[in-house]
Design a protein around this motif. Structure first.
Motif, PDB file in Angstrom:
ATOM      1  N   ARG A  29      -5.439  12.116  -6.069  1.00 20.63           N
ATOM      2  CA  ARG A  29      -4.740  11.853  -4.937  1.00 20.63           C
ATOM      3  C   ARG A  29      -5.797  11.401  -3.756  1.00 20.63           C
ATOM      4  O   ARG A  29      -5.436  10.375  -3.019  1.00 20.63           O
ATOM      5  CB  ARG A  29      -3.966  13.196  -4.212  1.00 20.63           C
ATOM      6  CG  ARG A  29      -2.909  13.438  -5.154  1.00 20.63           C
ATOM      7  CD  ARG A  29      -2.132  14.795  -4.524  1.00 20.63           C
ATOM      8  NE  ARG A  29      -1.146  14.815  -5.508  1.00 20.63           N
ATOM      9  CZ  ARG A  29       0.359  15.582  -4.977  1.00 20.63           C
ATOM     10  NH1 ARG A  29       0.263  15.792  -3.758  1.00 20.63           N
ATOM     11  NH2 ARG A  29       1.082  15.623  -5.867  1.00 20.63           N
ATOM     12  N   MET A  72       1.090  -1.273  -0.009  1.00 27.15           N
ATOM     13  CA  MET A  72      -0.031  -0.007   0.128  1.00 27.15           C
ATOM     14  C   MET A  72       0.722   1.230   0.025  1.00 27.15           C
ATOM     15  O   MET A  72       0.495   2.159  -0.719  1.00 27.15           O
ATOM     16  CB  MET A  72      -0.745   0.225   1.158  1.00 27.15           C
ATOM     17  CG  MET A  72      -2.291  -0.596   0.889  1.00 27.15           C
ATOM     18  SD  MET A  72      -3.494  -0.607   2.344  1.00 27.15           S
ATOM     19  CE  MET A  72      -2.681  -1.736   3.556  1.00 27.15           C
ATOM     20  N   ARG A  73       1.837   1.168   0.709  1.00 25.46           N
ATOM     21  CA  ARG A  73       2.866   2.473   0.759  1.00 25.46           C
ATOM     22  C   ARG A  73       3.595   2.832  -0.410  1.00 25.46           C
ATOM     23  O   ARG A  73       3.380   3.781  -0.894  1.00 25.46           O
ATOM     24  CB  ARG A  73       3.909   2.121   1.860  1.00 25.46           C
ATOM     25  CG  ARG A  73       3.472   2.402   3.325  1.00 25.46           C
ATOM     26  CD  ARG A  73       4.765   2.410   4.356  1.00 25.46           C
ATOM     27  NE  ARG A  73       3.946   2.347   5.611  1.00 25.46           N
ATOM     28  CZ  ARG A  73       4.304   1.285   6.477  1.00 25.46           C
ATOM     29  NH1 ARG A  73       5.002   0.335   5.909  1.00 25.46           N
ATOM     30  NH2 ARG A  73       3.752   1.169   7.432  1.00 25.46           N
ATOM     31  N   SER A 112       2.150   1.750  -3.616  1.00 26.70           N
ATOM     32  CA  SER A 112       1.179   2.262  -4.584  1.00 26.70           C
ATOM     33  C   SER A 112       0.863   3.672  -4.038  1.00 26.70           C
ATOM     34  O   SER A 112       0.569   4.479  -4.955  1.00 26.70           O
ATOM     35  CB  SER A 112      -0.018   1.461  -4.174  1.00 26.70           C
ATOM     36  OG  SER A 112       0.154   0.152  -4.830  1.00 26.70           O
ATOM     37  N   MET A 113       0.927   4.069  -2.787  1.00 26.93           N
ATOM     38  CA  MET A 113       0.471   5.339  -2.423  1.00 26.93           C
ATOM     39  C   MET A 113       1.569   6.387  -3.094  1.00 26.93           C
ATOM     40  O   MET A 113       1.298   7.488  -3.458  1.00 26.93           O
ATOM     41  CB  MET A 113       0.469   5.491  -0.994  1.00 26.93           C
ATOM     42  CG  MET A 113      -1.072   5.078  -0.335  1.00 26.93           C
ATOM     43  SD  MET A 113      -2.527   6.366  -1.102  1.00 26.93           S
ATOM     44  CE  MET A 113      -1.958   7.879   0.101  1.00 26.93           C
ATOM     45  N   ALA A 161      -6.685   7.850  -4.303  1.00 26.50           N
ATOM     46  CA  ALA A 161      -5.416   7.008  -3.961  1.00 26.50           C
ATOM     47  C   ALA A 161      -5.416   6.722  -2.580  1.00 26.50           C
ATOM     48  O   ALA A 161      -5.317   5.646  -1.935  1.00 26.50           O
ATOM     49  CB  ALA A 161      -4.142   7.408  -4.375  1.00 26.50           C
ATOM     50  N   HIS A 162      -5.712   7.772  -1.621  1.00 31.18           N
ATOM     51  CA  HIS A 162      -5.892   7.900  -0.303  1.00 31.18           C
ATOM     52  C   HIS A 162      -7.143   6.975   0.055  1.00 31.18           C
ATOM     53  O   HIS A 162      -6.667   6.236   1.158  1.00 31.18           O
ATOM     54  CB  HIS A 162      -5.920   9.138   0.165  1.00 31.18           C
ATOM     55  CG  HIS A 162      -6.097   9.209   1.795  1.00 31.18           C
ATOM     56  ND1 HIS A 162      -4.686   9.148   2.488  1.00 31.18           N
ATOM     57  CD2 HIS A 162      -6.702   9.559   2.717  1.00 31.18           C
ATOM     58  CE1 HIS A 162      -4.941   9.132   3.749  1.00 31.18           C
ATOM     59  NE2 HIS A 162      -6.047   9.696   3.754  1.00 31.18           N
ATOM     60  N   ALA A 184       1.146   6.625  -6.748  1.00 31.57           N
ATOM     61  CA  ALA A 184      -0.254   7.200  -7.321  1.00 31.57           C
ATOM     62  C   ALA A 184      -0.231   8.773  -6.913  1.00 31.57           C
ATOM     63  O   ALA A 184      -0.851   9.838  -7.652  1.00 31.57           O
ATOM     64  CB  ALA A 184      -1.365   6.913  -6.369  1.00 31.57           C
ATOM     65  N   LEU A 185       0.394   9.278  -5.832  1.00 29.36           N
ATOM     66  CA  LEU A 185       0.566  10.641  -5.567  1.00 29.36           C
ATOM     67  C   LEU A 185       1.641  11.637  -6.334  1.00 29.36           C
ATOM     68  O   LEU A 185       1.458  12.667  -6.302  1.00 29.36           O
ATOM     69  CB  LEU A 185       1.317  10.706  -4.040  1.00 29.36           C
ATOM     70  CG  LEU A 185       0.163   9.981  -3.153  1.00 29.36           C
ATOM     71  CD1 LEU A 185       0.553  10.381  -1.684  1.00 29.36           C
ATOM     72  CD2 LEU A 185      -1.291  10.948  -2.960  1.00 29.36           C
ATOM     73  N   ALA A 197      -6.172   3.346  -0.310  1.00 30.25           N
ATOM     74  CA  ALA A 197      -5.181   2.792   0.595  1.00 30.25           C
ATOM     75  C   ALA A 197      -5.880   2.681   2.008  1.00 30.25           C
ATOM     76  O   ALA A 197      -5.846   1.344   2.800  1.00 30.25           O
ATOM     77  CB  ALA A 197      -4.168   3.808   1.044  1.00 30.25           C
TER      78      ALA A 197
END
Length: 100
Positions: free
Chosen positions: A55, A39-40, A42-43, A58-59, A46-47, A62
């Motif tokens: 954003r 997840m980290r 991917s975030m 994406a948040h 994505a950001l 997560a």
């Protein structure tokens, strides 16, 4: 990861009778740690260079992933917790919170 799980097992002083419940919980924790790492990453990807809406999406993704991971841990934690002595439960209240 592995080191934290081993430390938690030692801190709780898991007995042979509690081993199977511990093994199930440890497996759920390992899966959760791996999921959090994914997840980290991917975030972070994505950001990069995204709009405010992307954003936020994406948040949200997560957060939903984190929610699902915690729901997966709950049954094995409940089983383990019910197998612990009162003294172990006192240790678990603090130690499990840190492991999450």
């Amino acid at each position: 990861g592995e080191g934290r799980i081993a430390f938690l097992k030692a801190e709780l002083a898991i007995t042979p009778a509690q081993q199977s419940a511990w093994d199930a919980y440890a497996a759920a924790l390992k899966k959760n740690f791996a999921s959090m790492q994914g997840m980290r990453q991917s975030m972070m990807m994505a950001l990069e260079g995204k709009t405010a809406v992307e954003r936020l999406d994406a948040h949200l993704a997560a957060m939903e992933g984190r929610h699902a991971a915690l729901k997966e841990i709950k049954p094995s934690l409940a089983t383990l917790y019910s197998a612990l002595s009162d003294e172990q439960k006192t240790v678990a209240r603090r130690a499990v919170r840190e492991a999450m």
